[in-house]
Scaffold this active site. Structure first.
Site, PDB file in Angstrom:
ATOM      1  N   LYS A  73      -8.915   6.141  -9.825  1.00 30.61           N
ATOM      2  CA  LYS A  73      -8.944   6.497 -11.251  1.00 30.61           C
ATOM      3  C   LYS A  73      -7.624   6.211 -11.943  1.00 30.61           C
ATOM      4  CE  LYS A  73     -12.157  10.374 -11.478  1.00 30.61           C
ATOM      5  NZ  LYS A  73     -12.241  11.775 -11.922  1.00 30.61           N
TER       6      LYS A  73
ATOM      7  N   HIS B 136      -3.624   4.302  -2.007  1.00 33.66           N
ATOM      8  CA  HIS B 136      -4.575   3.357  -1.395  1.00 33.66           C
ATOM      9  C   HIS B 136      -5.169   3.959  -0.118  1.00 33.66           C
ATOM     10  CE1 HIS B 136      -1.777   0.342  -3.414  1.00 33.66           C
ATOM     11  NE2 HIS B 136      -2.946  -0.011  -3.888  1.00 33.66           N
TER      12      HIS B 136
ATOM     13  N   LEU C 168       0.817  -1.216   0.000  1.00 33.72           N
ATOM     14  CA  LEU C 168       0.000   0.000   0.000  1.00 33.72           C
ATOM     15  C   LEU C 168       0.850   1.266   0.000  1.00 33.72           C
ATOM     16  CD1 LEU C 168      -2.706  -1.131   2.584  1.00 33.72           C
ATOM     17  CD2 LEU C 168      -2.661  -1.437   0.098  1.00 33.72           C
TER      18      LEU C 168
ATOM     19  N   ASP D  18      -6.282   3.437 -12.327  1.00 37.98           N
ATOM     20  CA  ASP D  18      -6.611   2.302 -13.204  1.00 37.98           C
ATOM     21  C   ASP D  18      -7.941   2.631 -13.874  1.00 37.98           C
ATOM     22  OD1 ASP D  18      -4.398   0.389 -12.550  1.00 37.98           O
ATOM     23  OD2 ASP D  18      -5.190   0.711 -10.548  1.00 37.98           O
TER      24      ASP D  18
ATOM     25  N   GLN E  74      -9.956  -0.110 -15.639  1.00 35.23           N
ATOM     26  CA  GLN E  74     -10.444  -1.051 -14.620  1.00 35.23           C
ATOM     27  C   GLN E  74     -11.698  -0.502 -13.943  1.00 35.23           C
ATOM     28  OE1 GLN E  74      -8.011  -3.345 -11.622  1.00 35.23           O
ATOM     29  NE2 GLN E  74      -8.540  -1.636 -10.301  1.00 35.23           N
TER      30      GLN E  74
ATOM     31  N   SER F 168       2.108   4.272  -7.452  1.00 34.59           N
ATOM     32  CA  SER F 168       1.808   2.911  -7.883  1.00 34.59           C
ATOM     33  C   SER F 168       2.712   1.952  -7.132  1.00 34.59           C
ATOM     34  CB  SER F 168       2.081   2.787  -9.394  1.00 34.59           C
ATOM     35  OG  SER F 168       2.242   1.430  -9.750  1.00 34.59           O
TER      36      SER F 168
END
Ligand code: PAF
Length: 281
Positions: free
Chosen positions: A148, A33, A29, A150, A153, A185
């Site tokens: 957002k 996250h 994380l 991803d 996804q 990331s």
């Protein structure tokens, strides 16, 4: 924070709540996250995060085995962010038998961009998210928060929830960035010091792509993407795509599409690390 290792423990932990909010993750994380967890907190009566590195969404040559697993640090961060329940199933709990029933998202959305370069990726993501939804939100429905970063996804999950009429509200979280603009990331951890300095070039390329698309006369727009790809290649990157799409369906933008309805998306490899990013404009 309660840690549930099995589906039965999780269901017991959530039995008395009416509206869980859920942040699914693969661990390792970072502040992105944690921002999603903080965003989730006021949206329900119990905040749940999951950590599960999902084998189904990795291709054989990808980094499933080496994907960073940082359990202690992850737990400490979730606890500090006010997460109430952490669902961290072992593989044998989530996939006790080979997962032969799968969710296959619409090819029109899932076979382009990330799905083109990572075939089967969105089937793997959709299948595990459907299963995690069943575990975490299956008794009550609730809210799920996805970043957002991803972008595709998020869109695939929104369509899945809509098509299966799942009683789940999907909420989007903004991308968190380092001071220089690099999108946070888990895979940034693979970058060498030198690569880390260069990595911001991806978000800069997307900014330039968006600007040049807006500045170009409609007839000249076809040259904008190839130019952006060449510029990134010249810096030593191996881009998979840098492209301007419509936010609504991720199809290529046309002359009729106006600023405010578009998104520039990119994926590129720097050394052996593949990074993705996007910019709405
Ligand atoms: O975005 C991720 O970390 C993963 O794709 C997800 C949604 C947790 C599914 O494994």
């Amino acid at each position: 924070m309660l840690i549930a290792r099995s589906i039965a423990d999780l269901r017991q932990a959530l039995a008395s709540y009416r509206h869980p909010t859920f942040v699914p993750t693969m661990g390792n994380l970072h502040d992105g996250h944690i921002a999603l967890v903080r965003q989730a907190k006021p949206l329900g009566d119990v905040t749940v995060a999951s950590i599960f590195v999902n084998r189904l969404q990795f291709l054989p040559h990808e980094d499933f085995d080496s994907y960073p697993r940082t359990w202690e640090a992850d737990c400490a961060q979730l606890q500090a962010a006010g997460c109430d329940v952490l669902f961290a199933p072992r593989e044998a709990d989530l996939y006790p038998q080979p997962q032969t029933f799968k969710v296959h998202p619409d090819a029109a959305l899932a076979d382009m961009l990330e799905g083109h370069f990572r075939p089967g990726f969105f089937t793997g993501v959709s299948t595990v998210v459907m299963k995690l939804f069943a575990c975490v939100l299956g008794q009550t429905g609730g809210t799920a928060v996805f970043g957002k970063k991803d972008y595709q996804q998020l869109m695939v999950i929104r369509h899945m929830v809509q098509q299966f009429a799942l009683p789940i509200e999907v909420v989007a979280g903004e991308t968190c960035r380092a001071a220089d603009g690099l999108a946070l990331s888990s895979r940034n951890g693979y970058l060498s010091l030198e690569e880390r300095q260069e990595a911001v070039a991806l978000s800069q390329a997307l900014k330039q792509l968006a600007q040049q698309w807006l500045n170009a006369a409609p007839n000249d727009r076809s040259a904008v993407e190839p130019r952006a790809l060449d510029a990134l290649r010249a810096r030593g990157w191996a881009p998979d795509y840098l492209t301007v799409r419509r936010r609504a369906d991720l199809l290529p933008a046309t002359a009729a599409d106006a600023a405010g309805s578009l998104v520039a998306l990119g994926a590129a490899r720097l050394g052996s690390t593949r990074l993705i990013d996007n910019l709405e404009f």
